[in-house]
Design a protein around this motif. Sequence first.
Motif, PDB file in Angstrom:
ATOM      1  N   ARG A  76      27.313  37.301  56.395  1.00 12.08           N
ATOM      2  CA  ARG A  76      26.538  36.148  56.392  1.00 12.08           C
ATOM      3  C   ARG A  76      25.076  35.966  56.175  1.00 12.08           C
ATOM      4  NH1 ARG A  76      29.253  32.026  59.973  1.00 12.08           N
ATOM      5  NH2 ARG A  76      27.298  30.931  59.834  1.00 12.08           N
ATOM      6  N   PRO A  77      24.551  34.868  55.661  1.00  8.94           N
ATOM      7  CA  PRO A  77      23.083  34.817  55.320  1.00  8.94           C
ATOM      8  C   PRO A  77      22.411  35.371  56.413  1.00  8.94           C
ATOM      9  CG  PRO A  77      24.385  32.944  54.422  1.00  8.94           C
ATOM     10  CD  PRO A  77      25.352  33.634  55.132  1.00  8.94           C
ATOM     11  N   GLU A  78      22.721  34.733  57.517  1.00  6.70           N
ATOM     12  CA  GLU A  78      21.868  34.832  58.898  1.00  6.70           C
ATOM     13  C   GLU A  78      21.695  36.374  59.086  1.00  6.70           C
ATOM     14  OE1 GLU A  78      24.368  32.795  58.440  1.00  6.70           O
ATOM     15  OE2 GLU A  78      23.468  30.728  58.690  1.00  6.70           O
ATOM     16  N   GLN A  79      22.670  37.054  59.033  1.00  9.25           N
ATOM     17  CA  GLN A  79      22.424  38.503  59.086  1.00  9.25           C
ATOM     18  C   GLN A  79      21.435  39.278  58.450  1.00  9.25           C
ATOM     19  OE1 GLN A  79      26.277  39.775  57.713  1.00  9.25           O
ATOM     20  NE2 GLN A  79      27.346  39.386  59.806  1.00  9.25           N
ATOM     21  N   GLY A  80      21.110  38.733  57.209  1.00  8.80           N
ATOM     22  CA  GLY A  80      20.013  39.217  56.355  1.00  8.80           C
ATOM     23  C   GLY A  80      18.626  38.781  56.962  1.00  8.80           C
ATOM     24  N   LEU A  81      18.540  37.616  57.803  1.00  6.63           N
ATOM     25  CA  LEU A  81      17.270  37.246  58.372  1.00  6.63           C
ATOM     26  C   LEU A  81      17.226  38.205  59.719  1.00  6.63           C
ATOM     27  CD1 LEU A  81      14.769  35.778  58.813  1.00  6.63           C
ATOM     28  CD2 LEU A  81      16.309  33.744  59.561  1.00  6.63           C
ATOM     29  N   LEU A  82      18.199  38.409  60.384  1.00  2.13           N
ATOM     30  CA  LEU A  82      18.197  39.318  61.567  1.00  2.13           C
ATOM     31  C   LEU A  82      17.777  40.606  61.316  1.00  2.13           C
ATOM     32  CD1 LEU A  82      21.049  37.743  63.651  1.00  2.13           C
ATOM     33  CD2 LEU A  82      18.695  36.934  63.413  1.00  2.13           C
ATOM     34  N   ALA A  83      18.476  41.203  60.108  1.00  2.50           N
ATOM     35  CA  ALA A  83      17.859  42.514  60.079  1.00  2.50           C
ATOM     36  C   ALA A  83      16.720  42.805  59.276  1.00  2.50           C
ATOM     37  CB  ALA A  83      19.144  42.935  58.580  1.00  2.50           C
ATOM     38  N   SER A  99      25.287  41.721  49.647  1.00  2.00           N
ATOM     39  CA  SER A  99      24.405  41.940  50.697  1.00  2.00           C
ATOM     40  C   SER A  99      23.544  40.954  51.033  1.00  2.00           C
ATOM     41  CB  SER A  99      23.654  43.296  50.710  1.00  2.00           C
ATOM     42  OG  SER A  99      22.470  43.297  51.712  1.00  2.00           O
ATOM     43  N   ALA A 100      23.394  40.376  52.378  1.00  3.91           N
ATOM     44  CA  ALA A 100      22.417  39.383  52.691  1.00  3.91           C
ATOM     45  C   ALA A 100      21.028  39.966  52.813  1.00  3.91           C
ATOM     46  CB  ALA A 100      22.694  38.947  54.214  1.00  3.91           C
ATOM     47  N   LEU A 101      20.854  41.407  52.832  1.00  2.23           N
ATOM     48  CA  LEU A 101      19.583  41.695  52.766  1.00  2.23           C
ATOM     49  C   LEU A 101      19.620  43.029  51.752  1.00  2.23           C
ATOM     50  CD1 LEU A 101      16.485  41.777  53.483  1.00  2.23           C
ATOM     51  CD2 LEU A 101      17.076  43.332  55.258  1.00  2.23           C
ATOM     52  N   PRO A 102      19.337  42.852  50.541  1.00  2.00           N
ATOM     53  CA  PRO A 102      19.656  44.070  49.712  1.00  2.00           C
ATOM     54  C   PRO A 102      18.283  45.093  49.968  1.00  2.00           C
ATOM     55  CG  PRO A 102      19.709  41.972  48.592  1.00  2.00           C
ATOM     56  CD  PRO A 102      19.337  41.620  49.947  1.00  2.00           C
TER      57      PRO A 102
END
Length: 376
Positions: free
Chosen positions: A94-101, A60-63
């Motif tokens: 994608r990594p960027e999804q973690g930041l947006l989330a 997950s990009a944002l655990p």
Amino acid sequence: MSREFGARRATIVVLPGDGIGPEVTMAATQVLQAVAARFGHTFELITHLIGGAAIDATGSALPEASAAACQSADAVLLGAVGGPKWSDPKASVRPEQGLLALRKVLGVYANLRPVKPHAATLERAPIKANILRDVDMVVVRELTGGSYFGKKERHADRAIDICEYSVLEIERVARYAFRLARSRRGRVTSVDKANVLETSRLWREVVTRIHRDEFSDVALEHQLVDSMAMHLISRPRDYDVVVTENLFGDILTDEAAMLAGSMGLLPSAALGDGTLGLYEPIHGSAPDIAGKGIANPIGAILSAAMLLRHSLGLSDEAAAVEAAVSQVLDAGVFTADLGGTHSTQQATEAVLKHLSAAPQAVARKDERFPAIDLRD
Ligand code: NAD
Ligand code: IPM
Ligand code: MN
């Protein structure tokens, strides 16, 4: 966060991320620890995964553990996410999804990106020094709406990104910009594409109404985003507070980084209605220089200064960090992006050295972005 005789105890979540992210966050956390030691505070720094590093470790990009830690922290400091390893267009995550989330989860809808070139870098920027002198603006980028968060569809022969804004989303970021302008030179430039986009026509209507009803003491002008891209370079001194939607703000601030001289210099603070904020340099993971130890740490260090000011209420400490950065640049300490030969660690050590000699009460004139109450 407890306050006792001026000493603060604060929990700061650190999200190093990918590429140069870990390199520049290491610099910023060293600066935070030096501030704690010099000024008698206790900062608990807790590192968590985000981005590509999190995908590799957990899928997950944002655990969940990272998101939960950020939500209960006093502030969050982030490096950068992304890189070629995770850029396959067919990848499901994608990594960027973690930041947006994370931005969405924290509700940090107002992204302050100050642009104030240092005297020492004027001659090193790709733009003529006479255009850069006295430039001092803050871009307020709407951060949790627009095409970044609208419905997305992918079909064999077409793709869709919906750009949607509600009145409420525009009102709250507009108020942020107007309040900020009141504490500065009293001017707001609202940037949109109202000659083409329906969302921009709503944006302009709402900003105009909020101005008329609540902030008529502030000067407001509207500017179309394409000509703004030009004026930003030809007459940047004319701007005080610039407020714009998510995607326009993303693009215009990378352009504005060239006023400062490098992508590596610009900090940012993402704020919502409370004091919890997400702080990150505006640059990305810079895969072209990652692992070489040459990334400019100053955008991350100045982001830590914004964290001290906006989430912890430590204005003197923030000003001390900013003064130390100015002294380091004045002394000719430059990383490769500014034509210098100093490594990330050498530049960081120079900042730490100036910080350890900083007076504990710093003259407020050194503040690059003074404390103001931006919230309701
Ligand atoms: P980038 O900002 O990473 O790099 C653009 C250019 O600026 C590169 O030449 C890079 O070397 C240089 N640069 C950036 N930061 C620097 C620093 N601190 N010191 C010296 N030079 C620096 O943009 P990109 O190459 O388009 O994107 C790379 C990856 O970063 C992508 O995956 C993108 O999605 C991601 N990204 C993440 C963030 C973030 O996490 N906040 C922001 C922007 C881009
Ligand atoms: C930024 C970055 C991000 C954005 C990406 C990595 C999602 O470019 O913080 O400026 O577009 O917001
Ligand atoms: Mn960007």
